[in-house]
Design an enzyme around this catalytic site. Structure first.
Site, short mmCIF file in Angstrom:
data_model
loop_
_atom_site.label_atom_id
_atom_site.label_comp_id
_atom_site.label_asym_id
_atom_site.label_seq_id
_atom_site.Cartn_x
_atom_site.Cartn_y
_atom_site.Cartn_z
N HIS A 54 18.49 -15.54 -22.86
CA HIS A 54 19.76 -14.86 -22.66
C HIS A 54 20.93 -15.84 -22.71
O HIS A 54 20.77 -17.04 -22.51
CB HIS A 54 19.75 -14.13 -21.32
N GLU A 56 23.24 -16.34 -20.62
CA GLU A 56 23.45 -17.06 -19.36
C GLU A 56 22.58 -18.31 -19.27
O GLU A 56 23.02 -19.35 -18.77
CB GLU A 56 23.16 -16.14 -18.17
N CYS A 85 21.67 -9.82 -15.84
CA CYS A 85 20.47 -9.13 -15.39
C CYS A 85 19.91 -9.85 -14.17
O CYS A 85 20.28 -11.00 -13.89
CB CYS A 85 19.44 -9.07 -16.51
N CYS A 88 18.60 -13.44 -14.80
CA CYS A 88 19.67 -14.43 -15.02
C CYS A 88 20.44 -14.70 -13.73
O CYS A 88 20.91 -15.82 -13.51
CB CYS A 88 20.62 -13.94 -16.11
#
Length: 211
Positions: A54, A56, A85, A88
């Site tokens: 991701h 992040e 999410c 993360c």
């Protein structure tokens, strides 16, 4: 640094509840600005989700690779198209706890699956870990547009109208986030009352938490 196209910004930071046809996926983007407190020039960049990584996490890895001076404090501002999410969130919290010379602020254009309890708990975890999470408003959208978007190519839309629309749409999202934060505050109070063995929480308090 690489810049977003104006079209990418207008599509991906779009915060309307429902998008019109032609439909398109609203992807995760993270724009960051790292500002040393000594007044040095800020460092900026952005990341997209990659397969199994991701945005992040890519951001965390990038900051780690910079070899920042741990005796100096840094302000880090992130503009996200979607709030993080739960997975993360845990990585961000662990990262900030291990790097107390970083002061991280997160602004999101949209709340990811805000109706899911796990997502709400993730937002609460960030706030409880001294990582402010807010919804982007006029100031944040304007700053993101100014510093992360390529303005040299001709535009097919009016930027001022777009920014006004983003700010207008953000108001309902801000109220939604505030309700999530308030429900967290009530949960903390309920747990505190139970731990003090003061009996059950009054029905009026419980009703105030309904959404």
């Amino acid at each position: 640094m690489a810049l977003l196209t104006a079209k990418t910004f207008s599509l991906q930071f779009n915060n309307k509840r429902r998008i019109k046809r032609p439909y398109y996926p609203r992807k995760a983007l993270l724009c960051y600005q790292l500002t040393p407190q000594n007044g040095s020039t800020p460092t900026r960049g952005y990341f997209k989700n990659k397969k199994k990584c991701h945005a992040e996490i890519r951001f965390i890895n990038e900051i780690k690779s910079m070899g920042l001076d741990e005796t100096q404090c840094y302000q880090v501002t992130c503009y996200l198209t979607w709030s993080p999410c739960p997975s993360c969130v845990r990585e961000l919290v662990a990262f900030i706890k291990a790097h107390d010379h970083l002061n991280l602020r997160i602004f999101a254009s949209r709340l990811y699956c805000h109706w899911c309890r796990r997502q709400q708990e993730g937002l609460r975890l960030l706030c409880g870990s001294q990582v402010p999470v807010e919804v982007m408003g006029s100031r944040e959208f304007a700053d993101c547009w100014e510093n992360f978007v390529d303005h040299e190519k001709p535009l097919s839309f009016n930027p001022s109208e777009m920014l006004e629309e983003l700010d207008k749409n953000s108001r309902a999202i801000k109220r939604r986030l505030e309700r999530i934060k308030q429900s967290w505050s009530v949960d903390v109070l309920e747990n505190g009352l139970r731990s003090l063995q003061l009996g059950p929480v009054s029905s009026s308090l419980s009703r105030s938490n309904s959404r």
